[in-house]
Design a protein around this motif. Structure first.
Motif, PDB file in Angstrom:
ATOM      1  N   GLU A 163       0.812  -1.219   0.000  1.00  0.00           N
ATOM      2  CA  GLU A 163       0.000   0.000   0.000  1.00  0.00           C
ATOM      3  C   GLU A 163       0.847   1.272   0.000  1.00  0.00           C
ATOM      4  O   GLU A 163       0.311   2.373   0.015  1.00  0.00           O
ATOM      5  CB  GLU A 163      -0.933   0.036   1.226  1.00  0.00           C
ATOM      6  N   PHE A 164       2.168   1.113   0.020  1.00  0.00           N
ATOM      7  CA  PHE A 164       3.022   2.300   0.079  1.00  0.00           C
ATOM      8  C   PHE A 164       2.774   3.195  -1.135  1.00  0.00           C
ATOM      9  O   PHE A 164       2.786   2.720  -2.267  1.00  0.00           O
ATOM     10  CB  PHE A 164       4.506   1.927   0.116  1.00  0.00           C
ATOM     11  N   GLU A 165       2.540   4.474  -0.881  1.00  0.00           N
ATOM     12  CA  GLU A 165       2.357   5.430  -1.967  1.00  0.00           C
ATOM     13  C   GLU A 165       3.372   6.556  -1.811  1.00  0.00           C
ATOM     14  O   GLU A 165       3.321   7.306  -0.847  1.00  0.00           O
ATOM     15  CB  GLU A 165       0.945   6.031  -1.920  1.00  0.00           C
ATOM     16  N   PRO A 166       4.282   6.683  -2.763  1.00  0.00           N
ATOM     17  CA  PRO A 166       5.204   7.812  -2.667  1.00  0.00           C
ATOM     18  C   PRO A 166       4.448   9.115  -2.907  1.00  0.00           C
ATOM     19  O   PRO A 166       3.485   9.137  -3.666  1.00  0.00           O
ATOM     20  CB  PRO A 166       6.205   7.561  -3.802  1.00  0.00           C
ATOM     21  N   THR A 167       4.839  10.156  -2.231  1.00  0.00           N
ATOM     22  CA  THR A 167       4.203  11.454  -2.487  1.00  0.00           C
ATOM     23  C   THR A 167       5.268  12.469  -2.863  1.00  0.00           C
ATOM     24  O   THR A 167       6.314  12.568  -2.210  1.00  0.00           O
ATOM     25  CB  THR A 167       3.425  11.987  -1.263  1.00  0.00           C
ATOM     26  N   TYR A 168       4.978  13.176  -3.934  1.00  0.00           N
ATOM     27  CA  TYR A 168       5.862  14.249  -4.382  1.00  0.00           C
ATOM     28  C   TYR A 168       5.010  15.503  -4.522  1.00  0.00           C
ATOM     29  O   TYR A 168       4.420  15.754  -5.567  1.00  0.00           O
ATOM     30  CB  TYR A 168       6.514  13.880  -5.725  1.00  0.00           C
ATOM     31  N   ARG A 169       4.896  16.244  -3.463  1.00  0.00           N
ATOM     32  CA  ARG A 169       3.999  17.397  -3.459  1.00  0.00           C
ATOM     33  C   ARG A 169       4.725  18.703  -3.774  1.00  0.00           C
ATOM     34  O   ARG A 169       4.123  19.758  -3.752  1.00  0.00           O
ATOM     35  CB  ARG A 169       3.308  17.520  -2.092  1.00  0.00           C
ATOM     36  N   LYS A 170       6.010  18.628  -3.997  1.00  0.00           N
ATOM     37  CA  LYS A 170       6.742  19.847  -4.356  1.00  0.00           C
ATOM     38  C   LYS A 170       7.217  19.742  -5.793  1.00  0.00           C
ATOM     39  O   LYS A 170       7.675  18.680  -6.236  1.00  0.00           O
ATOM     40  CB  LYS A 170       7.934  20.055  -3.427  1.00  0.00           C
ATOM     41  N   ALA A 171       7.133  20.861  -6.491  1.00  0.00           N
ATOM     42  CA  ALA A 171       7.588  20.875  -7.884  1.00  0.00           C
ATOM     43  C   ALA A 171       9.060  20.488  -7.943  1.00  0.00           C
ATOM     44  O   ALA A 171       9.481  19.745  -8.839  1.00  0.00           O
ATOM     45  CB  ALA A 171       7.363  22.250  -8.496  1.00  0.00           C
ATOM     46  N   ALA A 172       9.838  20.962  -6.975  1.00  0.00           N
ATOM     47  CA  ALA A 172      11.283  20.673  -6.970  1.00  0.00           C
ATOM     48  C   ALA A 172      11.527  19.164  -6.937  1.00  0.00           C
ATOM     49  O   ALA A 172      12.435  18.662  -7.593  1.00  0.00           O
ATOM     50  CB  ALA A 172      11.945  21.348  -5.781  1.00  0.00           C
ATOM     51  N   HIS A 173      10.702  18.439  -6.161  1.00  0.00           N
ATOM     52  CA  HIS A 173      10.860  16.979  -6.098  1.00  0.00           C
ATOM     53  C   HIS A 173      10.608  16.347  -7.455  1.00  0.00           C
ATOM     54  O   HIS A 173      11.322  15.463  -7.901  1.00  0.00           O
ATOM     55  CB  HIS A 173       9.878  16.377  -5.087  1.00  0.00           C
ATOM     56  N   ARG A 174       9.543  16.807  -8.100  1.00  0.00           N
ATOM     57  CA  ARG A 174       9.195  16.207  -9.395  1.00  0.00           C
ATOM     58  C   ARG A 174      10.240  16.546 -10.458  1.00  0.00           C
ATOM     59  O   ARG A 174      10.494  15.750 -11.351  1.00  0.00           O
ATOM     60  CB  ARG A 174       7.805  16.668  -9.833  1.00  0.00           C
ATOM     61  N   LEU A 175      10.816  17.723 -10.351  1.00  0.00           N
ATOM     62  CA  LEU A 175      11.864  18.088 -11.307  1.00  0.00           C
ATOM     63  C   LEU A 175      13.110  17.229 -11.073  1.00  0.00           C
ATOM     64  O   LEU A 175      13.746  16.760 -12.027  1.00  0.00           O
ATOM     65  CB  LEU A 175      12.200  19.581 -11.190  1.00  0.00           C
ATOM     66  N   THR A 176      13.441  17.009  -9.807  1.00  0.00           N
ATOM     67  CA  THR A 176      14.570  16.127  -9.484  1.00  0.00           C
ATOM     68  C   THR A 176      14.307  14.720 -10.010  1.00  0.00           C
ATOM     69  O   THR A 176      15.183  14.074 -10.586  1.00  0.00           O
ATOM     70  CB  THR A 176      14.770  16.061  -7.945  1.00  0.00           C
ATOM     71  N   HIS A 177      13.079  14.260  -9.792  1.00  0.00           N
ATOM     72  CA  HIS A 177      12.669  12.936 -10.257  1.00  0.00           C
ATOM     73  C   HIS A 177      12.926  12.806 -11.760  1.00  0.00           C
ATOM     74  O   HIS A 177      13.474  11.812 -12.247  1.00  0.00           O
ATOM     75  CB  HIS A 177      11.182  12.762  -9.944  1.00  0.00           C
ATOM     76  N   LYS A 178      12.531  13.853 -12.487  1.00  0.00           N
ATOM     77  CA  LYS A 178      12.699  13.867 -13.945  1.00  0.00           C
ATOM     78  C   LYS A 178      14.189  13.844 -14.325  1.00  0.00           C
ATOM     79  O   LYS A 178      14.588  13.124 -15.240  1.00  0.00           O
ATOM     80  CB  LYS A 178      12.032  15.142 -14.475  1.00  0.00           C
ATOM     81  N   ASP A 179      14.992  14.625 -13.612  1.00  0.00           N
ATOM     82  CA  ASP A 179      16.443  14.637 -13.869  1.00  0.00           C
ATOM     83  C   ASP A 179      17.036  13.248 -13.646  1.00  0.00           C
ATOM     84  O   ASP A 179      17.813  12.747 -14.451  1.00  0.00           O
ATOM     85  CB  ASP A 179      17.158  15.599 -12.904  1.00  0.00           C
ATOM     86  N   LEU A 180      16.634  12.642 -12.509  1.00  0.00           N
ATOM     87  CA  LEU A 180      17.185  11.321 -12.157  1.00  0.00           C
ATOM     88  C   LEU A 180      16.822  10.279 -13.202  1.00  0.00           C
ATOM     89  O   LEU A 180      17.621   9.416 -13.538  1.00  0.00           O
ATOM     90  CB  LEU A 180      16.644  10.873 -10.793  1.00  0.00           C
ATOM     91  N   ARG A 181      15.602  10.390 -13.705  1.00  0.00           N
ATOM     92  CA  ARG A 181      15.149   9.413 -14.696  1.00  0.00           C
ATOM     93  C   ARG A 181      16.070   9.451 -15.914  1.00  0.00           C
ATOM     94  O   ARG A 181      16.474   8.416 -16.434  1.00  0.00           O
ATOM     95  CB  ARG A 181      13.700   9.710 -15.097  1.00  0.00           C
TER      96      ARG A 181
END
Lengths: 289, 566
Positions: A193-211
């Motif tokens: 049931e674990f759900e990651p949460t990315y509620r900050k734009a900075a997190h999502r941008l980092t996520h995109k960079d890492l990908r």
């Protein structure tokens, strides 16, 4: 932050992939090995930690050299920086106890080699699709003598304070959730049931960079995999593999498919006559007869 | 320390801040973001589609005007090579009466103030732009995020200071660029736009039709890489005010119809049937072969009529509004230009912000933006003074009926015959096209009379059988937000919302598989006509927000319809 994610290669039990022989025993050779499905929850929790808190993620597995493919799959989904494969003929046929001993030793070994404060967290999925014991994670944690958080559904890390706060299912029940805290380092078993949460734009941008970064790295994953055998880990052969395993699997009995108890009648919904008969048959049932 | 799942993972409760937040990555948002990034402004772009372009539909022509301060290829070098279909080098207008057609070549009008004009499909175009936007804004510390729906304005003490999102915590910004399209939730939150008047809107419905390789040059008689635009008006749409178009893409056609929404509503017209009337007209038989007819995608969108809807002051506090969101869509007679104006507005908004910042007062960006729209001639194109004068005379009912009646009389018909092919030149006049009133006369009566008096019968046959509405919906891709409908009916009485059953492009009288359908409810012995709504097939055009009583929002990020062609 330096985190380690434990993963395992298991037979692909999906329909069309898995092969059984005439006696109903699994044919390992004919069944592809894939990353244990439950491990993806651990990977997601580790990824959330990397995205939100930064740092280094190492993937770790114990198994034959062929597990490198599994590590590649894992590296792609967790955007891991590197991977460690605990692999040696001496480890073959290990039960969960012997496996935990080897993994604990490997994590301790990594801990000594990590710059700045060692390993902070270890993530594991909550059971493997082949053994289904759910022992290896907790036993490894016991070996490390760290606090363990199980059935974790959400996670928040305060690195400065050196603490982790988690929401977890009480007794695995989605209806009952408690919030717990633990000091770092700690061991986290992520619930499905674990759900990651990315509620900050900075997190999502980092996520995109890492990908983007990781895609390249995963393609040359072999360059990022370190293999450790029992000598490297300084493990006594008596405590690993079959010799180090207090439990053995004596036999596996296939569970026969239960025979269908009812006869089914197929009715074409466009067949007016058949539908009318069906309704007539059902009308008495609607009245409770 | 914060709660794990409430999202404030930083733990300090502070909102994130970016210098500029651009909402929507269509051409307006992309232009604003690229121009801001070029100015070194930290720019975050939030797009609700799974990919930029997944929510975007247009007829399909993008212009670069000679007089415009910004063009899309100026801001995005390599745009035409990578992201467009075919340059439009010929422009024809066909007047239709039954199977009689009189065609005018209005390429001169099309080329007036035109540097170039290309046919585009929006999924390909916008996703290409988005990649560049992400690269350029990432260098400023921002970047582009998809699947994030901005749902409102963040205010402090009544003043706009940022945005609120479904998927993210609120974000503060010194500049908010609303480029969130025709149904802009930000422009409505700011009170700058509403969905009240059907007269302010057009509704466009389009089919992207597949063609075999090499069919475009062969069937449209153009050079290998070139393309052509055909417009249609007259009686093929049962008196509904509007027209049709056929644009050539690389190996497909964009075929669509655009109508005044008030006319669609009043005539209880079914938009998909209006499109079918064009698709099955004998004139199109030269381009379409029934045995190979295959629609790649059915789509629709609302189009603001800039003459009435373009905002004179598209800004408030830190918010500036660009493109369709600000009503910046020019549809004057056969001239249909939207994306180019959005690009210019985006560029000007960025420029205005940079200028305000240089003066040490970023709060003046909106004021500067408005001034630039006027100084650069954008507002004159969107709301021409000639139209304001002409419409004051031409649109009131008695006058409209008079011209219609005169034109249709023996006298009017004599006049049309007398003018003959000189009409082509009149149709090619940019000045006249600006004055075209929104009445039946230019859209229906005049073209019909022209075709009847001057036209020749079409000798082609057209056996195309367009797909049913159910098949068209069935071919679309949806990620339904189960249990979370984005539209709610405020008033389900047939009187308040019944028009949606016909005007919604994915609903129809007697069709149960669409968004809106009519139902008879019996309670306490009384029968009542009500309208029911299922948002699953919704293509997010916004029609029902205007013609029915709804609470209308976009679906959450990544949810709802996903256009592959656009």
């Amino acid at each position: 932050m330096h985190t380690v994610v434990l993963t395992k290669g298991v037979p692909d039990f999906r329909e069309g992939q898995v092969a059984f022989d005439e006696d109903g025993h699994l044919e390992r050779g004919a069944t592809p090995t894939v990353m244990n499905p439950n491990d993806k929850h651990a990977l997601r929790a580790a990824l959330q930690t990397k995205v939100r808190n930064g740092g280094h993620v190492s993937l770790m597995s114990m198994g034959p050299p062929g597990f490198k493919e599994v590590l590649q799959e894992g590296m792609e989904s967790v955007y891991a920086d590197d991977a460690y494969l605990v692999s040696d003929r001496a480890f073959a046929a290990a039960d969960t106890w012997a496996t935990s001993i080897a993994l604990t030793t490997a994590i301790e070994r990594l801990d000594e080699h990590v710059a700045e404060g060692g390993v902070d967290m270890v993530f594991a999925g909550f059971k493997t699709a082949d053994g289904e014991t759910g022992h290896t994670g907790p036993q490894t944690c016991w070996g490390l003598d760290w606090p363990i958080l199980t059935h974790v559904v959400s996670l928040d890390i305060d690195e400065e304070a050196g603490r982790v706060r988690a929401k977890r299912l009480v007794e695995g029940d989605i209806e009952e959730i408690e919030t717990v805290e633990a000091p770092l380092p700690c061991f986290v078993v992520a619930d499905p049931e674990f759900e990651p949460t990315y509620r900050k734009a900075a997190h999502r941008l980092t996520h995109k960079d890492l990908r983007e970064e990781t895609q390249e790295r995963a393609q040359n994953h072999e360059e990022h995999v370190t293999v450790w055998d029992h000598e490297e880990l300084n493990l006594d052969p008596d405590y690993v593999g079959l010799d180090g395993s207090p439990t053995i699997v004596s036999s596996v009995d296939p569970i026969p498919r239960a025979p269908a108890e009812r006869d089914a009648t197929m009715v074409d919904p466009d067949d007016g006559e058949a539908m009318r008969e069906l309704v007539e048959e059902m009308v008495p049932l609607a009245g409770g007869e | 320390m914060s709660e794990p799942t409430d999202g404030a993972s930083g733990g300090d409760g502070e909102y994130e801040h970016y210098e500029a937040v651009v909402v929507g990555c269509g051409p307006g948002g992309a232009a604003a973001a690229a121009a801001l990034a070029d100015e070194g402004v930290e720019t975050l772009v939030l797009e609700r589609g799974v990919d930029a372009g997944a929510k975007n539909v247009s007829g399909g022509l993008i212009y670069a005007e000679e007089s415009a301060p910004y063009t899309i290829d100026g801001l995005f070098p390599g745009f035409r090579e990578a992201a467009t279909e075919r340059p439009v080098t010929e422009y024809h207008l066909h007047n239709v009466a039954g199977s009689q057609v009189k065609s005018f070549d209005i390429t001169d009008l099309h080329e007036h103030d035109t540097d170039w004009c290309d046919a585009v499909l929006r999924r390909e175009m916008d996703s290409w732009l988005a990649e560049r936007v992400h690269e350029r804004t990432r260098e400023t510390g921002g970047g582009l995020l998809t699947e994030v729906k901005v749902d409102g304005l963040l205010r402090e003490e009544g003043e706009i200071v940022g945005v609120t999102c479904e998927e993210l915590d609120p974000i503060r910004a010194d500049l908010v660029v609303a480029a969130d399209g025709v149904n802009s939730e930000l422009a409505r939150d700011a009170g700058l736009m509403d969905w009240e008047e059907p007269e302010e809107w057009f509704q466009g419905v389009k089919a992207v039709v597949d063609l075999p390789d090499g069919a475009v040059p062969e069937r449209f008689d153009v050079e290998g890489g070139e393309g052509v635009a055909h417009l249609f008006s007259g009686d093929l749409f049962d008196g509904v005010r509007g027209g049709g178009f056929v644009y050539t893409n690389e190996d497909s056609l964009s075929i669509g119809s655009v109508f005044h929404l008030d006319s669609v509503a009043a005539e209880r017209a079914e938009p998909h049937e209006l499109l079918d009337a064009l698709l099955t007209h004998p004139f199109l038989g030269q381009w379409l072969a029934d045995e190979e007819y295959e629609e790649r995608e059915y789509s629709a969108k609302l189009v603001p009529d800039s003459k009435k809807a373009a905002l004179q002051s598209p800004h408030q506090d830190r918010l500036v509004v660009v493109g369709d969101a600000a009503g910046q869509m020019q549809a004057q007679g056969p001239i249909i230009k939207g994306m180019n104006h959005a690009v210019t507005a985006g560029g000007l908004a960025a420029e205005a912000y940079a200028q305000a910042k240089a003066r040490g007062d970023t709060s003046r960006a909106g004021e500067f933006y408005e001034r630039k729209l006027h100084d650069e001639g954008v507002m004159e194109k969107l709301r021409p003074r000639r139209y304001e004068v002409a419409s004051a005379l031409g649109e009131p009912e008695p006058f409209a009926n008079l011209t219609d009646a005169v034109l249709d009389s023996a006298v009017g018909r004599f006049g049309v015959r007398l003018l003959g092919d000189r009409l082509e030149r009149l149709y090619s006049s940019p000045a006249l096209s600006m004055m075209v009133p929104d009445t039946r006369t230019p859209y229906v009566t005049l073209p019909t009379v022209i075709a009847e008096e001057l036209g020749a019968p079409v000798d082609e046959t057209n056996d195309v059988e367009p797909p049913s509405l159910a098949d068209r919906i069935g071919d679309l891709t949806y990620d339904t937000d189960v249990g979370n409908p984005h539209i709610e009916l405020r008033d389900d009485s047939a009187a308040a919302s019944g028009t949606a059953v016909t005007a919604c492009p994915v609903s129809a009288e007697g069709f149960g598989g669409g968004c809106y359908r009519r139902e008879t409810v019996e309670s306490n012995g009384e029968r009542e006509e009500v309208v029911s709504l299922d948002t699953q097939p919704c293509i997010e055009c916004g029609t029902c927000a205007v013609v029915a009583e709804t609470e209308w929002e976009h679906p959450r990020g990544g949810k709802g319809v996903e256009f592959e062609e656009g």
